[in-house]
Design an enzyme around this catalytic site. Structure first.
Site, short mmCIF file in Angstrom:
data_model
loop_
_atom_site.label_atom_id
_atom_site.label_comp_id
_atom_site.label_asym_id
_atom_site.label_seq_id
_atom_site.Cartn_x
_atom_site.Cartn_y
_atom_site.Cartn_z
N LYS A 54 -0.34 -7.76 -43.15
CA LYS A 54 0.38 -6.70 -42.43
C LYS A 54 1.11 -5.79 -43.41
CE LYS A 54 0.92 -9.35 -38.20
NZ LYS A 54 1.67 -10.41 -37.51
N GLN A 98 7.26 -12.83 -36.54
CA GLN A 98 6.01 -13.59 -36.53
C GLN A 98 6.18 -14.88 -35.71
OE1 GLN A 98 3.14 -12.49 -37.91
NE2 GLN A 98 2.03 -14.30 -37.24
N ASP A 121 5.38 -5.50 -30.81
CA ASP A 121 4.57 -6.61 -30.31
C ASP A 121 4.42 -6.54 -28.79
OD1 ASP A 121 3.31 -8.45 -31.89
OD2 ASP A 121 5.08 -9.70 -32.22
N1 GUN Z 1 1.19 -14.80 -34.31
C1 GUN Z 1 -0.14 -14.67 -34.10
N2 GUN Z 1 -0.42 -13.46 -33.60
C2 GUN Z 1 0.75 -12.79 -33.49
C3 GUN Z 1 1.12 -11.49 -33.04
O1 GUN Z 1 0.31 -10.67 -32.61
N3 GUN Z 1 2.44 -11.20 -33.07
C4 GUN Z 1 3.36 -12.10 -33.51
N4 GUN Z 1 4.62 -11.73 -33.49
N5 GUN Z 1 3.06 -13.31 -33.92
C5 GUN Z 1 1.77 -13.65 -33.92
#
Ligand code: GUN
Length: 294
Positions: A54, A98, A121
């Site tokens: 990311k 996350q 998100d």
């Molecule tokens: N863990 C796995 N996929 C995601 C996601 O799209 N967002 C977040 N915050 N955590 C994740």
């Protein structure tokens, strides 16, 4: 018959290039650099890989990336204080915590603390509720990516029978809402559903998001259906070699489906690309600019 392979890697790269164009325009015309803050708690190896990717892709798109790594035993108050700071920070337009968080932390309280305008998100109840009510909202990235991949095959999803297998807040539930907004007819199935194979067999669109390696088999699939595989499971072969597989038995199902996403290289790359889209959209909205063209 062999299915067309939906190239998520290519589609994600094109989407990121469009985001980079728009981010460049925002900087040139308005002095706005969209900024994304990612919060990682603990040292889960899979999460570390995601967060690193990311960070890199955010910078490649010409946006600012802020990484915050906290120890697994961080106090809830300390995490909430960081989120409060990020909520106030004018350089931060998107906040992603996350998941999953360590069990000692209250995930719901943490999500609720994020400013909904920065909730890239789409997990805050404000955004989830708006999406469920059919209003404009920041929507979760993986389901957004699933819709874009489906539309690379079908210009319109109107009237199609879709089945979503899995009901998580991150994927299944928001995907149901996005499909409804596309005027699809949606069935949502889960671990307690009866006759899953029969439910699947009438679907034009199959979304597998359960986290069970190769669970979806070819005799569940209507010939010609589009199959989107959200699963990422690590399997260790008899000779000790690890490989990533989805929730769909790709070798089998690709003989029956009309189009199918591979794992890796299908849904995965789309999630980060959509995160960048959401960050650009959040930054534009916060700055009072018109909705970007991506
Ligand atoms: N863990 C796995 N996929 C995601 C996601 O799209 N967002 C977040 N915050 N955590 C994740």
């Amino acid at each position: 018959m062999t299915a067309r392979i939906i190239d998520g890697k290519r589609i994600a790269a094109e989407l990121r290039a469009r985001v980079a164009d728009e981010a460049g325009r925002a900087r040139r015309d308005h002095g706005l650099t969209p900024g994304l803050a990612v919060v990682l708690v603990g040292d889960d190896p899979a999460s570390q890989v995601y967060v690193r990717s990311k960070h890199r892709l955010t910078q490649e798109a010409g946006m600012a990336s802020f990484e915050h790594v906290l120890p697994a035993d961080v106090a809830q108050d300390e995490l909430l204080a960081l989120i409060a700071r990020l909520n106030r920070d004018p350089l931060v337009h998107g906040i992603l915590v996350q998941l999953p968080l360590p069990k000692s932390l209250n995930t719901e309280a943490v999500i609720n603390a994020i400013d909904p305008a920065k909730d890239v998100d789409g997990l805050h109840p404000n955004n989830a509720g708006r999406l469920a009510n059919g209003f404009a909202a920041l929507s979760p990235c993986t389901p957004l990516g699933c819709i874009i991949l489906t539309k690379s095959v079908h210009a319109s999803l109107q009237g199609m029978n879709a089945i979503v297998i899995g009901r998580s807040n991150l994927v299944g539930r928001p995907l149901l809402q996005l499909l409804l907004n596309e005027n699809a007819t949606v069935t949502i199935a889960h671990s307690r559903s009866r006759e899953l194979a029969t439910l699947c067999a009438r679907a034009d669109l199959v979304y597998a998001a359960v986290g069970k390696a190769e669970m979806v088999r070819s005799d569940w699939i209507k010939p010609g259906a589009t199959v989107i595989d959200v699963g990422i499971n690590r399997l260790v072969d008899a000779d000790g070699k690890a490989r990533l597989v989805g929730d769909v038995d790709f070798a089998e199902v690709s003989q029956v489906a009309g189009a199918i996403t591979p794992v890796p290289g299908g849904v995965g790359p789309m999630t980060v690309a959509c995160l960048l889209v959401n960050t650009l959209r959040a930054a534009s909205a916060i700055a009072g600019l018109p909705k970007p063209a991506v």
